[in-house]
Design an enzyme around this catalytic site. Structure first.
Site, PDB file in Angstrom:
ATOM      1  N   LEU A 131       0.860  -1.170   0.000  1.00  8.08           N
ATOM      2  CA  LEU A 131       0.000   0.000   0.000  1.00  8.08           C
ATOM      3  C   LEU A 131       0.898   1.222   0.000  1.00  8.08           C
ATOM      4  CD1 LEU A 131      -2.812  -0.921   2.584  1.00  8.08           C
ATOM      5  CD2 LEU A 131      -2.983  -0.897   0.092  1.00  8.08           C
ATOM      6  N   ASP A 132       0.494   2.240  -0.728  1.00  7.97           N
ATOM      7  CA  ASP A 132       1.269   3.473  -0.799  1.00  7.97           C
ATOM      8  C   ASP A 132       1.436   4.068   0.601  1.00  7.97           C
ATOM      9  OD1 ASP A 132       2.556   5.546  -2.346  1.00  7.97           O
ATOM     10  OD2 ASP A 132       0.832   6.801  -1.855  1.00  7.97           O
ATOM     11  N   VAL A 133       2.438   4.899   0.776  1.00  3.41           N
ATOM     12  CA  VAL A 133       2.769   5.422   2.100  1.00  3.41           C
ATOM     13  C   VAL A 133       1.586   6.121   2.757  1.00  3.41           C
ATOM     14  CG1 VAL A 133       3.721   7.576   1.145  1.00  3.41           C
ATOM     15  CG2 VAL A 133       4.474   6.781   3.403  1.00  3.41           C
ATOM     16  N   THR A 135      -1.687   5.574   1.894  1.00  5.29           N
ATOM     17  CA  THR A 135      -2.885   4.748   1.827  1.00  5.29           C
ATOM     18  C   THR A 135      -3.035   3.964   3.121  1.00  5.29           C
ATOM     19  OG1 THR A 135      -2.735   4.544  -0.576  1.00  5.29           O
ATOM     20  CG2 THR A 135      -4.052   2.911   0.570  1.00  5.29           C
ATOM     21  N   LYS A 215      -5.483   4.979  -7.961  1.00  2.00           N
ATOM     22  CA  LYS A 215      -5.303   6.430  -8.117  1.00  2.00           C
ATOM     23  C   LYS A 215      -5.204   6.820  -9.584  1.00  2.00           C
ATOM     24  CE  LYS A 215      -2.877   6.953  -3.702  1.00  2.00           C
ATOM     25  NZ  LYS A 215      -1.587   7.273  -3.048  1.00  2.00           N
TER      26      LYS A 215
END
Length: 275
Positions: A131-133, A135, A215
């Site tokens: 997961l993105d930082v 998210t 996104k």
């Protein structure tokens, strides 16, 4: 003109020495997979002469371990096959889904590992996807690297459900292209299940997990995401798990909700997921 020297004939390909056999693991990883100790601790124990294979002390952590070998640490036998464990973790914002911090940014492992009880702390844990930082939401961890390949492979079709808070106004017309499949800069994206919860909230369910895919898909239809949260992986739902907390999944959940039945070899290369 001088004749060119003849090239020597190509040698026949060497047969794979492990063809038809189970390929051995190396010693430090075998100990980690068995849950004897994390891999770094295993390397230190091997170097200190605390580990033996079939009664012989071994001090090289890359020593192969045959399937029928007897492993011992400090004279005590080690089981070589550990049961598959899976943790559901509520990832907070501001931490990386990696093992190494960057520019003072911490990692999910720094949040998760200190909480684990002794019976779980001895395993080496792998994040299932990324997961993105910024998210938040459900991130799975497992001691079984084959489960990682299973859950992140596009061939498995395991759904991941996200909820995005968007800047623009969401409506059915705006999200329609997401349901039909669309072209991104790295190739076509599969059709997604999409539900408009309200004009600022869109639910997106994918069966693939490419870099920043949710996104990018939302941005392509004029709905840039202000925040992104993952609610579910397969049929595992985050529920009321507190931010930064974890729970151990049951065997039935792993089997029935992640559709994983054991350490079988994956049939496709896993994707890098980073929503």
């Amino acid at each position: 003109m001088p004749r060119k020297p003849e090239r020597p004939p190509k040698s026949p390909p060497r047969p794979n020495r492990w063809e038809g056999k189970e390929k051995p693991d190396w010693l430090s990883r075998a100990l980690a997979r068995a849950g004897a100790m994390p891999q770094k601790d295993a390397e230190a124990a091997i170097k200190a002469g605390r580990v033996s294979i079939n009664g012989h002390v071994v001090k090289t952590h890359l020593t192969p371990v045959p399937p029928d070998a007897v492993l011992k640490v400090d004279g005590l036998p080690v089981r070589k096959v550990a049961p598959t464990h899976v943790l559901a973790f509520h990832k907070p914002a501001g931490v990386l889904s990696s093992t190494a911090r960057q520019h003072r940014t911490g990692t999910v492992f720094e949040v998760l590992l200190p909480q684990l009880p002794t019976e779980l702390a001895s395993f080496t844990w792998h994040a299932v996807g990324r997961l993105d930082v910024d998210t938040t939401g459900l991130l799975l961890f497992t001691n079984d690297d084959k489960l990682v390949a299973h859950a992140t492979s596009p061939e498995t079709n395991l759904p991941k459900r996200y909820v995005a808070t968007v800047f623009s106004i969401a409506d059915e017309e705006r999200v329609a292209p997401l349901r039909q499949g669309m072209m991104l800069d790295d190739g076509p994206a599969r059709p997604a299940l999409v539900r408009v919860r309200d004009e600022k909230t869109v639910e997106v369910t994918l069966t693939e997990g490419r870099h920043h895919q949710v996104k990018r898909m939302l941005g392509a239809v004029g709905l840039p995401a202000r925040a992104l949260h993952r609610e579910a992986v397969g049929d595992i739902v985050l529920g009321d798990l507190p931010e930064g907390g974890f729970r151990l999944l049951t065997e039935a959940e792993v089997r029935d909700k992640l559709h994983y039945t054991g350490r079988a070899t994956a049939t496709a290369a896993p994707e890098t997921e980073d929503a």
